[in-house]
Design an enzyme around this catalytic site. Structure first.
Site, short mmCIF file in Angstrom:
data_model
loop_
_atom_site.label_atom_id
_atom_site.label_comp_id
_atom_site.label_asym_id
_atom_site.label_seq_id
_atom_site.Cartn_x
_atom_site.Cartn_y
_atom_site.Cartn_z
N HIS A 183 0.82 -1.16 0.05
CA HIS A 183 -0.26 -0.15 0.05
C HIS A 183 0.81 1.25 -0.01
CE1 HIS A 183 -3.71 -2.30 1.11
NE2 HIS A 183 -2.83 -3.24 2.09
N SER A 313 14.94 19.67 -16.18
CA SER A 313 13.78 20.84 -16.41
C SER A 313 14.56 21.92 -16.89
CB SER A 313 13.85 21.22 -14.62
OG SER A 313 13.13 22.25 -14.67
N LYS A 319 18.06 19.79 -11.89
CA LYS A 319 16.98 18.39 -11.82
C LYS A 319 17.17 17.54 -12.63
CE LYS A 319 11.92 18.38 -10.51
NZ LYS A 319 11.70 17.00 -11.23
N ASN A 321 15.60 13.73 -13.78
CA ASN A 321 14.40 12.86 -13.82
C ASN A 321 14.50 11.51 -14.35
OD1 ASN A 321 13.15 15.15 -12.82
ND2 ASN A 321 12.63 15.85 -14.69
N GLU A 326 10.09 6.53 -17.11
CA GLU A 326 9.00 7.18 -17.45
C GLU A 326 8.43 6.69 -19.33
OE1 GLU A 326 9.54 11.07 -14.83
OE2 GLU A 326 9.79 11.30 -17.05
#
Length: 461
Positions: A183, A313, A319, A321, A326
């Site tokens: 969960h 970014s 930054k 990612n 993705e």
């Protein structure tokens, strides 16, 4: 620059065709009629059409129906298309006549033109290149051939490589212990070997499902011709064609036991697409786990660090990612959507023919390509290269109040729950709180709450 045209004829009359085009009248009519997308038929499908024309010419010559010199030039022209030449001569939109007749005639015309140039005489698209065939068995067969070849030559090697990469990563970091989660909440500890082993089993399970479904794709529609009766084809054609194709492609194919099944339904492809969807679901699970584990680097889980591949970014300097997970997740979503399209298309088997064949071909081949590329990217640019942030793992394990689960058999669930809640509220290590609340000696608690031992299951001793 002004486009020059020549005039071609078919059974409906005359039509203007670009002067330098290898295709003829029926292809041009399809180009004029279908303006639905920028998608033309996949290269793998075009290659499969060429395999069919080459093998049919060889088979018809063997059976005494086609002159040897014509069969030879048809085979040579087909081979050029198999090798990747002239694919720009296949301009028809995926969203065309549902039987794919336009694409079949496109192949017949291009091959006839090339063969006629080589022979120095007339090779007819219908009478020679399409001998003993119909679009209604050619197009389903092209779907089958292109699907089997793409899976065996692209997808299976990529899935095997991903599985092998996971196995190597398990050897590299498998002993490291981390907080398990259910969960999305802290749970009992697991090892990286256990977590990545689950991923590897997903991939292996997905491949096994594809293999099982692939068996139903190998019996070919070719030989059923117009409605499944085999009209205008030698009764020996289907078996000889399947044998010859198997030799040419070095991949096993057989003749179908029931051509009516192959022409009127795409059930075998629908079932295979379901297995491709299962593979996509597995890929998305792995991709999302990697994203969560990599989250941070300060305010997230920060359990691993994926390789930095590009700035993340346009406004926030520094930054980075998780771009590969993705991209894989998006590709997986596309495969899941493709399966829905294939499912709907599979329902369009009206009487003796399915009439959504081109979109089935487009979607199943796109799914195979997306999954193969996703598996390769996950293996090479995510799993192989990520590193483990041991400091964060140990900090989380030390404070994980759920470790108290191991004391249930000793002190009971309710008392263990009170200890867990106190440890969480106070932000203290579960070991310290358990020592205070139970009166048990620290050495015993260290043994019972050892995260490494807890990954092995069993009851506390």
């Amino acid at each position: 620059m002004t486009q020059e045209y020549r005039t071609e004829k078919d059974s409906m009359g005359e039509v203007n065709v670009p002067a330098d085009a290898l295709y003829q009248a029926q292809t041009q009519r399809a180009v004029d009629n279908f303006h639905f997308s920028k998608h033309t038929m996949p290269a793998a499908f075009i290659q499969a059409l060429a395999y069919i024309k080459q093998t049919a010419a060889l088979t018809n010559a063997q059976l005494g129906h086609l002159e040897g010199d014509i069969a030879e030039v048809i085979s040579e022209a087909s081979q050029r298309i198999i090798d990747g030449q002239h694919h720009d001569q296949f301009p028809i939109d995926v969203f065309q006549t549902g039987s794919g007749t336009s694409s079949n005639m496109n192949a017949n015309e291009v091959i006839a033109t090339l063969a006629s140039k080589s022979l120095g005489g007339n090779v007819n698209p219908n009478d020679h290149v399409n001998m003993g065939q119909s679009s209604n068995d050619v197009v389903p067969t092209a779907i089958q051939i292109s699907t089997v070849l793409a899976i065996e030559k692209q997808l299976f090697p990529a899935l095997d490589a991903l599985s092998a990469t996971l196995a190597e990563k398990r050897k590299e970091i498998g002993e490291k212990v981390k907080t398990g989660r259910t969960h999305l909440m802290d749970a009992m500890p697991v090892t990286f070997d256990q977590e990545l082993g689950g991923w590897q089993f997903q991939i292996d399970h997905a491949k096994a499902g594809i293999e099982q479904s692939l068996a139903a794709i190998r019996p070919l529609a070719q030989g059923g011709t117009a409605v499944g009766t085999g009209i205008n084809a030698d009764p020996r054609f289907a078996a000889a064609f399947a044998d010859n194709l198997s030799q040419v492609t070095r991949v096993s194919f057989t003749a179908s036991e029931n051509f009516f099944f192959n022409l009127s339904s795409q059930d075998a492809i629908v079932a295979l697409s379901g297995q491709l969807k299962t593979t996509a679901v597995a890929m998305m699970k792995i991709a999302n786990d990697l994203r969560w584990m990599n989250s941070g680097p300060l305010a997230g889980l920060g359990e691993i660090e994926l390789q930095g591949l590009q700035p993340g970014s346009s406004i926030m300097p520094g930054k980075v990612n998780p771009v590969i997970p993705e991209a894989v997740a998006m590709a997986s979503a596309q495969v899941i959507g493709n399966d829905t399209t294939i499912t709907v298309a599979g329902q369009s088997g009206n009487f003796q023919l399915n009439v959504m064949l081109p979109v089935i071909a487009h979607n199943v081949l796109e799914s195979i390509e997306l999954l193969a590329n996703s598996a390769t990217a996950l293996a090479d640019k995510a799993i192989k290269t990520f590193t483990v942030r041991d400091d964060n793992l140990q900090q989380a394990l030390a404070k994980n109040p759920i470790l108290v689960t191991a004391l249930n058999p000793v002190i009971g669930y309710l008392k263990a729950a009170r200890i867990a809640k106190k440890a969480y509220q106070d932000g203290r290590a579960i070991l310290d709180v358990a020592e205070e609340e139970t009166g048990m000696d620290r050495a015993t608690l260290e043994r019972l709450l050892d995260p490494v031992k807890l990954t092995q299951g069993g009851v506390a001793e």
